[in-house]
Design a protein around this motif. Structure first.
Motif, short mmCIF file in Angstrom:
data_model
loop_
_atom_site.label_atom_id
_atom_site.label_comp_id
_atom_site.label_asym_id
_atom_site.label_seq_id
_atom_site.Cartn_x
_atom_site.Cartn_y
_atom_site.Cartn_z
N UNK A 241 14.06 3.45 -4.99
CA UNK A 241 14.44 4.74 -4.44
C UNK A 241 15.19 4.59 -3.13
N UNK A 242 16.01 5.58 -2.82
CA UNK A 242 16.76 5.57 -1.56
C UNK A 242 15.80 5.69 -0.39
N UNK A 243 15.99 4.86 0.60
CA UNK A 243 15.16 4.91 1.79
C UNK A 243 13.92 4.05 1.74
N UNK A 244 13.63 3.44 0.58
CA UNK A 244 12.42 2.61 0.46
C UNK A 244 12.46 1.44 1.45
N UNK A 245 13.53 0.66 1.39
CA UNK A 245 13.65 -0.53 2.25
C UNK A 245 13.67 -0.15 3.72
N UNK A 246 14.40 0.91 4.06
CA UNK A 246 14.51 1.33 5.46
C UNK A 246 13.16 1.78 6.01
N UNK A 247 12.37 2.45 5.17
CA UNK A 247 11.07 2.95 5.62
C UNK A 247 10.17 1.79 6.05
N UNK A 248 10.04 0.78 5.19
CA UNK A 248 9.14 -0.33 5.50
C UNK A 248 9.70 -1.26 6.57
N UNK A 249 11.02 -1.31 6.65
CA UNK A 249 11.64 -2.12 7.71
C UNK A 249 11.33 -1.51 9.07
N UNK A 250 11.26 -0.18 9.12
CA UNK A 250 10.99 0.50 10.39
C UNK A 250 9.57 0.27 10.90
N UNK A 251 8.67 -0.15 10.00
CA UNK A 251 7.28 -0.39 10.40
C UNK A 251 7.07 -1.77 11.01
N UNK A 252 7.97 -2.69 10.75
CA UNK A 252 7.81 -4.07 11.22
C UNK A 252 7.79 -4.13 12.75
N UNK A 253 6.83 -4.84 13.27
CA UNK A 253 6.70 -4.97 14.72
C UNK A 253 5.92 -3.84 15.36
N UNK A 254 5.47 -2.87 14.58
CA UNK A 254 4.71 -1.74 15.13
C UNK A 254 3.38 -2.21 15.68
N UNK A 255 3.06 -1.80 16.89
CA UNK A 255 1.77 -2.15 17.49
C UNK A 255 0.67 -1.32 16.82
N UNK A 256 -0.40 -1.98 16.48
CA UNK A 256 -1.52 -1.31 15.80
C UNK A 256 -2.45 -0.72 16.85
N UNK A 257 -2.86 0.52 16.67
CA UNK A 257 -3.76 1.18 17.62
C UNK A 257 -5.09 0.44 17.67
N UNK A 258 -5.62 0.26 18.90
CA UNK A 258 -6.92 -0.39 19.07
C UNK A 258 -6.80 -1.71 19.80
N UNK A 259 -7.95 -2.32 20.00
CA UNK A 259 -7.99 -3.64 20.65
C UNK A 259 -9.33 -4.29 20.34
N UNK A 260 -9.41 -5.59 20.57
CA UNK A 260 -10.66 -6.32 20.34
C UNK A 260 -10.83 -7.37 21.41
N UNK A 261 -12.09 -7.65 21.75
CA UNK A 261 -12.37 -8.80 22.60
C UNK A 261 -12.11 -10.07 21.82
N UNK A 262 -11.66 -11.10 22.50
CA UNK A 262 -11.60 -12.39 21.83
C UNK A 262 -13.03 -12.82 21.52
N UNK A 263 -13.20 -13.68 20.56
CA UNK A 263 -14.54 -14.00 20.07
C UNK A 263 -15.31 -14.83 21.11
N UNK A 264 -16.51 -14.39 21.52
CA UNK A 264 -17.30 -15.18 22.46
C UNK A 264 -17.81 -16.47 21.81
N UNK A 265 -17.83 -17.53 22.56
CA UNK A 265 -18.32 -18.82 22.08
C UNK A 265 -19.84 -18.86 22.22
N UNK A 266 -20.50 -19.32 21.18
CA UNK A 266 -21.96 -19.41 21.20
C UNK A 266 -22.39 -20.65 21.97
#
Length: 326
Positions: A241-266
């Protein structure tokens, strides 16, 4: 009279909807499905050369050349002192790959998960949040199914990468973030009809967990380190379909909402030179869980009728029910 006209109208609309409930070619409520996750690991997931030099009070310099020599690599330019470890991530597939049955006709949910992972490629004698040897660099998600010809088709793929645009945040705050590297959707799990647009809404929730023990023997079991959310709306599924490739190309590099601590060492021990046992911090065991929810965008009248189908059928009476079943 008005009530009879209303009943006839409802009956007409209901029949039209029933006739239009044929699923689209990109909408499959499949049984022979599989959901796989793979964690991407690299010894240089965090590039220390990209970290800006910072001035701090009472800073004691440690030998970076000794670290580089032990790892067989060039100096990283950051003064930290790890110990070479031997454990590699097993990436054990959690019992999360079973596709959940439809919670509703037009909403579907499925899960991915891995545990027995290690966040760092070496032990440390420095601290619980020593970032040296951070090997987590991202992960991929793939949902596949067996088609009518007996072959395997891909329904959904996604890749999330470690966001290294602010490396100082990782070592200063012990926090990391994710970015979307790639996403493609070809077939939905949520049921859709020919009357609907060939697009889907998708919510992806990512959870990082860990279990560790601290220096005074306190056990922290199944602790949530952080959560991420990616919300995708009106995602096309027809790759021609028209616009399929452009739609997913526009998502590349998008920052994902949220954050996490790096894993603590035991806290634990290691066997060093001449068999001497000394204290150390582990390679950071952790797990990742990903929950994906898909939903098709129903028209308002469709949603009203679907949500109240039992009441409407009761109101129509036995003769109308017979007509609909035929």
């Amino acid at each position: 009279m008005k009530q009879k006209l209303f009943i006839r109208f409802i009956l007409f609309v209901w029949i039209v909807i029933i006739a239009g409930c044929k699923t689209t070619q990109n909408s499959l409520a499949l049984k022979n499905e599989d959901a796989k996750m793979k964690v991407l690991e690299s010894p240089d997931a965090l590039s220390y050369n990209s970290i800006k030099t910072q001035q701090v009070l009472s800073f004691t310099e440690r030998s970076d050349d000794a670290i580089a020599k032990a790892r067989g690599e060039k100096s990283r330019g950051l003064v930290l002192g790890p110990i070479l470890g031997s454990a590699a991530s097993l990436g054990t597939d959690m019992v999360k790959k079973m596709i959940a049955r439809d919670r509703a006709k037009y909403i579907a949910e499925y899960n991915f998960g891995l545990n027995d992972l290690y966040f760092y490629d070496q032990l440390s004698t420095e601290s619980v949040f020593d970032p040296v040897g951070m090997q987590f660099s991202g992960f991929t998600l793939v949902r596949t199914f067996i088609n009518n010809r007996g072959g395997t088709d891909t329904a959904f793929i996604a890749r999330f990468d470690l966001d290294t645009s602010s490396p100082n945040e990782i070592i200063n705050n012990s926090i990391f973030r994710l970015k979307l590297a790639d996403l493609k959707l070809y077939y939905s799990k949520a049921k859709m009809t020919d009357a609907q647009k060939n697009t889907i809404n998708m919510d992806i929730e990512i959870t990082f967990r860990t279990t560790y023990v601290n220096q005074i023997g306190q056990l922290f079991d199944d602790v949530v380190l952080g959560k991420f959310y990616l919300l995708v709306r009106d995602a096309p599924m027809d790759k021609n379909s028209a616009g399929y490739a452009d739609y997913y190309e526009s998502l590349k590099g998008k920052k994902v909402d949220g954050r996490s601590f790096i894993v603590p060492r035991s806290y634990g021990y290691y066997k060093g030179t001449y068999g001497k046992v000394a204290t150390s911090y582990s390679q950071g065991a952790y797990s990742i869980e990903v929950n994906v929810t898909e939903s098709s965008k129903d028209k308002f009248v469709t949603k009203i009728l679907m949500d109240n189908s039992n009441n409407i059928m009761d109101m129509l009476g036995s003769e109308a029910k017979k007509a609909l079943t035929k």
